[in-house]
Structures are given as structure tokens and as C-alpha cells.
Write an enzyme that holds these catalytic residues in place. Structure first.
Site, PDB file in Angstrom:
ATOM      1  N   GLU A 173       0.816  -1.222   0.000  1.00  0.00           N
ATOM      2  CA  GLU A 173       0.000   0.000   0.000  1.00  0.00           C
ATOM      3  C   GLU A 173       0.852   1.275   0.000  1.00  0.00           C
ATOM      4  O   GLU A 173       0.850   2.047   0.967  1.00  0.00           O
ATOM      5  CB  GLU A 173      -0.987  -0.028   1.182  1.00  0.00           C
ATOM      6  CG  GLU A 173      -1.960  -1.187   1.038  1.00  0.00           C
ATOM      7  CD  GLU A 173      -3.047  -1.266   2.123  1.00  0.00           C
ATOM      8  OE1 GLU A 173      -3.024  -0.464   3.067  1.00  0.00           O
ATOM      9  OE2 GLU A 173      -3.924  -2.151   2.004  1.00  0.00           O
ATOM     10  N   GLU A 291      -5.621  -8.882  -0.296  1.00  0.00           N
ATOM     11  CA  GLU A 291      -6.269  -8.636   0.997  1.00  0.00           C
ATOM     12  C   GLU A 291      -7.770  -8.575   0.724  1.00  0.00           C
ATOM     13  O   GLU A 291      -8.352  -7.503   0.597  1.00  0.00           O
ATOM     14  CB  GLU A 291      -5.757  -7.353   1.656  1.00  0.00           C
ATOM     15  CG  GLU A 291      -4.317  -7.481   2.134  1.00  0.00           C
ATOM     16  CD  GLU A 291      -3.842  -6.317   3.000  1.00  0.00           C
ATOM     17  OE1 GLU A 291      -4.685  -5.554   3.524  1.00  0.00           O
ATOM     18  OE2 GLU A 291      -2.618  -6.179   3.147  1.00  0.00           O
TER      19      GLU A 291
END
Ligand SMILES: *[C@@H]1O[C@H](CO)[C@@H](O)[C@H](O)[C@H]1NC(C)=O
Ligand SMILES: *[C@@H]1O[C@H](CO)[C@@H](O)[C@H](O)[C@H]1NC(C)=O
Ligand SMILES: *[C@@H]1O[C@H](CO)[C@@H](O)[C@H](O)[C@H]1NC(C)=O
Ligand SMILES: *[C@@H]1O[C@H](CO)[C@@H](O)[C@H](O)[C@H]1NC(C)=O
Ligand SMILES: *[C@@H]1O[C@H](CO)[C@@H](O)[C@H](O)[C@H]1NC(C)=O
Ligand SMILES: *[C@@H]1O[C@H](CO)[C@@H](O)[C@H](O)[C@H]1NC(C)=O
Ligand SMILES: *[C@@H]1O[C@H](CO)[C@@H](O)[C@H](O)[C@H]1NC(C)=O
Ligand SMILES: *[C@@H]1O[C@H](CO)[C@@H](O)[C@H](O)[C@H]1NC(C)=O
Ligand SMILES: *[C@@H]1O[C@H](CO)[C@@H](O)[C@H](O)[C@H]1NC(C)=O
Ligand SMILES: *[C@@H]1O[C@H](CO)[C@@H](O)[C@H](O)[C@H]1NC(C)=O
Length: 627
Positions: A173, A291
Site C-alpha cells: 500500500e 487482501e
């Protein structure tokens, strides 16, 4: 259903498929890769070598990993641990300005994971004692070299065959400030990603047939482009010249907004269509939602994460993604998904955080230590590992009281003895009636088929319910722990020899939510293999965990009913079966004899029993001596 199936068959005419060879049934089966066997976690604490090392080497994390590794073979194959490379310790630069690291702690950790049969997902992210602040203009060389050093070292240590099962990914991220510790701009990031790719290419280089080690990335959240310029920006960069794109497999994170599984798929489809519209060349890449959780924020306590509701959501996530993969439209290049749920829960949220295990830190003991209880989501991961290698498109079966069952039929490859495994999932939150299903398996000669039905259910296999009954003690005593463990895994609901091709699914006694696995198995399948590598790990005084490894040949576990654990105090005493009354579908047994007179010192051995009551040979005996 039949209409859409016909369209599907047309679309799939080029893919590998075969018809059920065991009966007159027209079910079409497709290769069924287990695309959900990944999990992840993030260490708590500061991003420093010391802090990450202490966390990953703690007795608590070791206990967590031991439990994760005690799922059946192939249930959990990859673990993505943020900041894993912080186990490297930067020492100094060589004269030519390349970093020298102490690898010993990373080596040790990866050797342990390897012994547990878990593959790491190596994310190239870390602080390395401010290494990248020392001479920023030189960071491309350092990333390239760091990647080369890490990858080459483990290729040499573990061999290419293993390391090609590992995964290598870019920084997690990169648009999120709490992760982007190096304050990457898009320009820095593109340089970084290219350097990583170069390092992987150099590490895989061989005089002939060099290894292709794919780089996954950008592990982006892909929120609005103005907020997330890095993950969108690297895709723009790649789209412009796909042949020079450092990323081989697109990874993104798309979660749901409720326990409702279908949102995850819907959100992924949205994102992909946005990506493909803006950057059509990205369609060539495989993709992974690494995820793919029902809701963001692992540590946020949520009731549904405590019990079978989370297990049901997980099963629905798998069914949804399998359907989407068969649809072959926007999901044509779906590779896999990961559940980010290998975290350690903490007090007072022992069950309610997004984890596979409930973790109890027993501070009332000297020294404190950790106890774990397997949550239904853990049992579900084990359950789904028993699905076979070919699967049909999920079908909806109507019961006589008008409710819907979603059924995923899977079967062993053609040419093998009959093995068929069905996942049965309720679509309605209502009481079901018993339902007859037709299996269409024909027996030949003196072949015998047996079946076994295992369930996870809100009443029977729901340890948090037990914990509540005892008023949610922060330090459950040995009695409470034993009762919770007794409810922590799948239960045998029904088993026997099949005499007709119809099987009655006994649904009326199940408490919603529940999951059911029906396995049917021919006696022409061989005996279960001998359990390997029996290990005994101390939990606390007079309490041990036994783990062993299943055969890596999943065929040999097809007919498995349960494991048995045997014990004797010394070489002259009788062997006693100590696993009476326990259903042990997974290679795990926690032995904590409650009566003080019983001791854990002695010899242990384990064997498996199949649905025909045939037994494998015993594992090697292992002695345990309490210190
Ligand atoms: C299989 O398909 C054929 C042709 O579509 C049909 O005639 C036959 O009845 C089907 N068999 C079963 C068991 O559904
Ligand atoms: C993290 O760093 C801060 C500041 O350096 C320190 O106060 C804190 O104790 C550290 N936390 C851990 C868990 O090491
Ligand atoms: C990086 O590591 C150094 C030294 O170990 C530490 O002082 C610093 O706070 C770390 N930086 C970040 C962003 O965590
Ligand atoms: C991060 O980089 C931006 C420019 O890319 C700069 O304006 C900002 O000051 C930097 N922040 C830190 C904490 O270094
Ligand atoms: C789940 O969400 C989908 C939309 O993504 C919706 O169509 C469906 O009705 C929802 N199901 C439930 C049980 O809320
Ligand atoms: C059961 O669930 C299915 C699928 O979600 C739905 O179409 C059906 O209306 C539900 N039936 C009842 C009685 O609620
Ligand atoms: C046990 O101690 C740890 C560390 O001090 C603390 O974080 C945790 O909350 C304690 N657990 C309980 C149940 O009090
Ligand atoms: C544990 O606690 C339960 C309920 O509080 C009690 O019934 C039981 O006797 C206790 N067991 C032991 C071994 O102390
Ligand atoms: C199932 O439920 C029925 C009716 O409630 C009950 O009579 C029966 O004993 C139950 N069977 C099992 C195996 O729990
Ligand atoms: C296996 O043994 C159990 C317990 O003795 C018995 O109830 C069951 O019928 C046996 N199963 C088969 C397939 O023989």
C-alpha cells in the site's frame, strides 16, 4: 441455472474440462486450483530491526505459526508478513557502496517456515536502519542489490523449486502514509519497482534457462486517483510500455463493507473495469486480491468474526470467486486471493478480531504464556482443503421447504479411483429439512464406496459460545480450555458405506450458520499414508501440542476420517489411545490431561484411520521429557 450453464459451457469449450466419469450425470468439471490458501499479518510495534525481530521471534508468534502450520496439507500455503525483511540487519557498506547485511535472523525464520511447509510472500519493504536515507540518489542501486542478495541467497539455500513457490511483492500500500515510510514520490516509486525487478532478473539468471521470478505489485488500495497517485501511476507507466513493466502480477486490495461476501467480488469487478478501461494493456497481467477481507481493519472487534458467520462468509467468498473465474470475462486472469487473518488477537478481543485463532495471553501464570483456540474460520480453511482438484460450477439445490443450498461439487482427476467432495452452504437463514441428493456414482466389481459428512455449526463447533457460557474469562482455566477445544473443529455428522447412489443430507439438526463437507471415497483409493515428522511442543506445565505432517500427496488423505494419538509412559508400559472422544481431522492434538495423576512425559505415536476404518502405519515414536 441450466440456461447460464449452457452459456458457460460454450464459453469454456477450449479449456481443460471433463465430464464426470463415474455416472450418467452430465456435470462438467474444470481444473480447480485452490486459490484461497493465503493469509497475512502485520507485526505490531515500531518499524525497526529490534522491534520486528522481537515480535516475530516471540513465543506468542511462534505459537501462532505452529497452529497455522497444523492445518491439513495445502490448506494454508502462503503467509504474507509485512516488514519481514526487517529481520535483516544492516551492518555496513562495502567499499563499492553496497550494503552488507547480517542474514542470520531472517535465515532462521525462513528455515522455520519451510519446516512448517509455509511459503513466505516477501515484500520488498523496510527501513533497514535508515539505509535509504543515507544517500538517496543511490537508492536504485541499493534496492537492486538488496533484492539480488535476498533472492539469490534463498535460491541457493532452498533450491529453485521451492523458491519459485514463494512470492515476491513490492511495498505494501505505497500510497498509505503509515506504510510509505520512505516518502516515495511516484517517480521514486517507479525507479524502486524497476530496481526490484532488475534484482530478481539478476538473481534468476543462469547460463541456460534462467528463472523467471515474477514480481507482484503494487499491492495498492486504488482509492481515488488523486489520493493514490502511486498505485495508479505505476499502472499508467506500465500501460504505456507493457514490455518494460516491472510488475508481472497485478495485486490490489479490495475488501467488503459488511459480512456479505458478494461485495468483495463486486468491488473487485468495479476496480478491474476501471483499471482496464484506463489502462487496457494491464489486462494481460494475472491479478490477485491479496487482501480480500469482508471488512477493513483487522483489529476492529466484530461479532461476526468470532463465530461460524465468518466461516460462512469465507466459503461464500470462495464460491463467488470460483463462479467469476469460470465466467472468464473480467476475471479471465484471476490468480488468487488472500485472507489477511493470521494476526494475533489481543485482550479483550480474543475472538472478535479478524484472526484464525483466539489468542489468550495467560498473564496469571509465571511466566506468562499463550493459549490458542481454533476459530470456525480456521476449521473452514481446513475443511476446504479437502476439496478435490476438479470442480463444477456451483449449483443451487432447492429443498422441499423451498430453501436454497449452494453446492460445489469437486472430484478427483480422471483415471484415479473415485473421490468426490461436496461443499454444501446454506443460502437462507432458516431451518432446513433433510434433503436427498443423488450422487450418480456407479460401482464396479467389488468396489465399495463410503461417505463422511463433516460440519461446522453455530451450536456444535463454536468455541466462543462456550467461552461466553463461562463469562468470557480472560484466563480460561484448563477445564474451560478443554471444553472450548472440544468445540473447535469440524464434527462428524454422518458416515457409513454407500449402498445406493442417493445420500440423505441430514440438515434439520443444524444451527445456522453452518458449513457441510460431504466426501465420498472408493476403497480402491489406497490406505492413508503414514503421518510424518511428529513434533511435540510444550505449551505449559503438563500440556503439550502434537503436530505432524500429512503426506504431500493429497490423494492419500482423500479417505481420511480421523487421526489417533497413542501414548505410553515408558518403554515397558502399554500404549494407550489418548485421543478417545476427539475428532481429529487435522494434524494437530493438544494434550492436557486434567487429572493431576496423568503426566505428559513419555512416548507418542500417531496414525490415521480412514472411512473404511483402515489404519495407516504409525508415525515414528517421539519421546517428550518435560524440563
Ligand atoms: C445428459 O445430457 C443428454 C443430452 O443433453 C440428455 O439426453 C441426458 O438425459 C442427460 N443425462 C442426465 C443424467 O442428466
Ligand atoms: C516505539 O518507538 C517509540 C519512540 O521511539 C518508543 O517510545 C516506543 O516505546 C517504541 N515502541 C515499541 C513497541 O518498541
Ligand atoms: C528507522 O530505523 C531507525 C534506526 O533503527 C529509527 O531510528 C527510525 O525511527 C526508523 N524509521 C522509521 C520510519 O520507522
Ligand atoms: C515527502 O516528499 C514530499 C515531496 O515529494 C515533500 O514535499 C515532503 O516534505 C516529504 N515529507 C517528508 C516527511 O520528508
Ligand atoms: C449482499 O450484497 C449484494 C450486493 O453486493 C446484494 O445484492 C445482496 O442482496 C446482499 N445480500 C445480503 C444477504 O445482504
Ligand atoms: C433463499 O435464498 C435464495 C438465494 O439467496 C433466495 O433466492 C430465496 O428467495 C431465499 N428463500 C427464502 C424462502 O428466503
Ligand atoms: C497480559 O499482559 C500483556 C502485556 O502486559 C497485556 O498487553 C495484556 O492485555 C494482558 N492480558 C490480559 C488478559 O490482561
Ligand atoms: C475452571 O472454571 C470453571 C468455571 O469457572 C470451574 O467450574 C472449574 O472447576 C475450573 N476448573 C479448574 C481446573 O479449576
Ligand atoms: C435432531 O433433532 C430432533 C428433533 O429436534 C431430535 O429428536 C434428534 O434427537 C436430533 N438428533 C441429533 C442427532 O441431534
Ligand atoms: C468403523 O468403526 C466404527 C466404530 O467401531 C463403526 O461404528 C463403523 O460402522 C465402522 N465403519 C465402517 C465403514 O466399517
Amino acid at each position: 441455472m441450466s440456461g447460464s450453464l449452457a452459456i458457460l459451457l460454450g464459453a469454456l469449450s477450449l479449456s481443460t474440462l471433463h465430464n464426470n466419469s463415474y455416472g450418467g450425470d452430465n456435470t462438467t468439471y474444470y481444473k480447480f486450483p485452490k486459490f484461497w490458501t493465503n493469509s497475512g499479518l502485520c507485526p505490531l510495534g515500531n518499524i525497526t530491526h529490534r522491534s520486528i525481530t522481537d515480535y516475530l521471534r516471540s513465543d506468542t508468534m511462534q505459537g501462532n505459526l505452529l497452529h497455522l502450520s497444523a492445518l491439513p496439507h495445502g490448506a494454508l500455503t502462503h503467509l504474507r508478513i509485512h516488514w519481514l525483511l526487517e529481520l535483516l540487519e544492516f551492518q555496513q557498506f562495502t567499499q563499492s557502496g553496497l550494503p552488507i547485511f547480517d542474514f542470520s535472523l531472517l535465515d532462521e525464520f525462513l528455515i522455520d517456515l519451510d519446516m512448517m511447509n509455509i511459503n513466505p510472500v516477501v515484500e520488498f519493504m523496510g527501513n533497514f536502519s535508515n539505509l535509504f536515507e543515507k544517500n538517496p540518489t543511490y537508492n536504485d542501486v541499493i534496492w537492486d542489490d538488496l533484492t539480488y542478495q535476498v533472492t539469490k541467497r534463498y535460491l541457493n539455500m532452498f533450491g529453485a523449486k521451492k523458491v519459485l513457490n514463494w512470492r515476491f511483492e513490492t511495498w505494501n500500500e505505497p500510497d498509505v502514509i503509515s506504510y510509505n515510510k520512505l516518502n516515495f514520490s511516484l517517480k521514486d516509486y517507479v525507479i524502486y519497482a524497476n530496481s526490484i525487478k532488475q534484482g530478481l532478473i539478476r538473481a534468476g539468471a543462469r547460463p541456460t534457462n534462467s528463472l523467471h521470478i515474477p514480481l507482484r505489485g503494487p499491492a495498492g488500495l486504488f482509492k481515488k486517483r488523486s489520493h493514490h497517485p502511486i498505485c495508479w501511476g505505476i499502472l499508467e507507466h506500465c500501460n504505456a510500455n507493457i514490455d518494460e513493466c516491472p510488475i508481472d502480477i497485478l495485486t490490489f486490495h479490495r475488501k467488503g463493507s459488511s459480512p456479505n461476501a458478494s461485495v468483495i467480488l463486486d468491488e473487485s469487478v468495479h476496480l478491474l473495469s476501471d483499471i482496464y478501461k484506463a489502462f487496457p494493456n494491464i489486462q494481460q497481467l494475472l491479478f490477485s486480491n491479496d487482501e480480500a477481507d469482508p471488512l477493513a481493519g483487522w483489529s476492529m472487534p466484530r461479532d461476526f468474526q468470532e463465530d461460524v458467520r465468518y466461516a460462512l462468509t469465507f466459503a461464500n467468498i470462495v464460491l463467488d470467486h470460483w463462479k467469476a473465474k469460470l465466467d472468464r470475462k473480467i476475471f479471465a486472469h484471476f490468480e488468487d486471493l488472500s485472507n489477511d487473518n493470521a494476526f494475533l488477537s489481543y485482550h479483550p478481543f480474543e475472538f472478535s478480531q479478524r484472526t484464525l485463532l483466539a489468542h489468550f495471553r495467560m498473564n496469571n501464570s509465571v511466566p506468562p504464556y499463550s493459549q490458542f483456540i481454533q476459530k470456525p474460520i480456521y476449521a473452514a480453511m481446513g475443511m476446504l482443503s479437502r476439496l478435490a482438484d476438479m470442480a463444477a460450477s456451483p449449483i443451487a439445490i432447492k429443498t422441499s421447504n423451498g430453501l436454497t443450498l449452494n453446492v460445489l461439487k469437486t472430484t478427483a482427476n480422471k483415471g484415479q479411483p473415485m473421490y468426490s467432495s461436496w461443499l454444501v452452504v446454506p443460502a437462507n437463514e432458516s431451518a432446513y429439512v433433510n434433503t436427498m441428493v443423488t450422487t450418480n456414482f456407479h460401482l464396479c466389481g467389488n468396489e465399495v464406496n463410503a461417505f463422511i459428512v463433516e460440519v461446522i455449526d453455530q451450536q456444535l463447533t463454536n468455541p466462543v459460545r462456550i467461552w461466553r457460557q463461562f463469562n468470557s474469562p480472560p484466563y480460561p482455566n484448563s477445564t474451560v480450555r478443554e471444553v472450548m477445544r472440544f468445540h473447535q473443529t469440524m464434527k462428524i455428522h454422518d458416515t457409513g458405506i454407500s449402498t445406493t447412489s442417493d445420500i440423505l443430507l441430514k440438515l434439520s439438526n443444524l444451527s445456522y450458520p453452518w458449513l457441510m463437507l460431504l466426501r465420498m471415497c472408493s476403497n480402491l483409493n489406497g490406505l492413508p499414508d503414514q503421518p510424518q515428522n511428529l513434533q511435540i511442543t510444550r505449551v505449559t506445565k503438563s500440556e503439550v501440542i502434537l503436530t505432524w505432517q500429512e503426506s504431500t500427496n493429497s490423494v492419500s488423505q482423500y479417505c481420511l476420517k480421523t487421526y489417533q494419538v497413542w501414548f505410553r509412559e515408558n518403554q515397558n508400559s502399554e500404549w494407550l489411545k489418548i485421543s478417545n472422544n476427539w475428532h481429529l481431522p487435522f494434524p494437530f492434538f493438544q494434550y492436557a490431561p486434567v487429572q493431576n495423576s496423568q503426566i505428559v512425559n513419555g512416548f507418542y505415536k500417531v496414525r490415521s484411520v480412514d472411512v473404511f476404518n483402515r489404519t495407516s502405519s504409525f508415525s515414528a515414536e517421539v519421546q517428550y521429557i518435560e524440563i
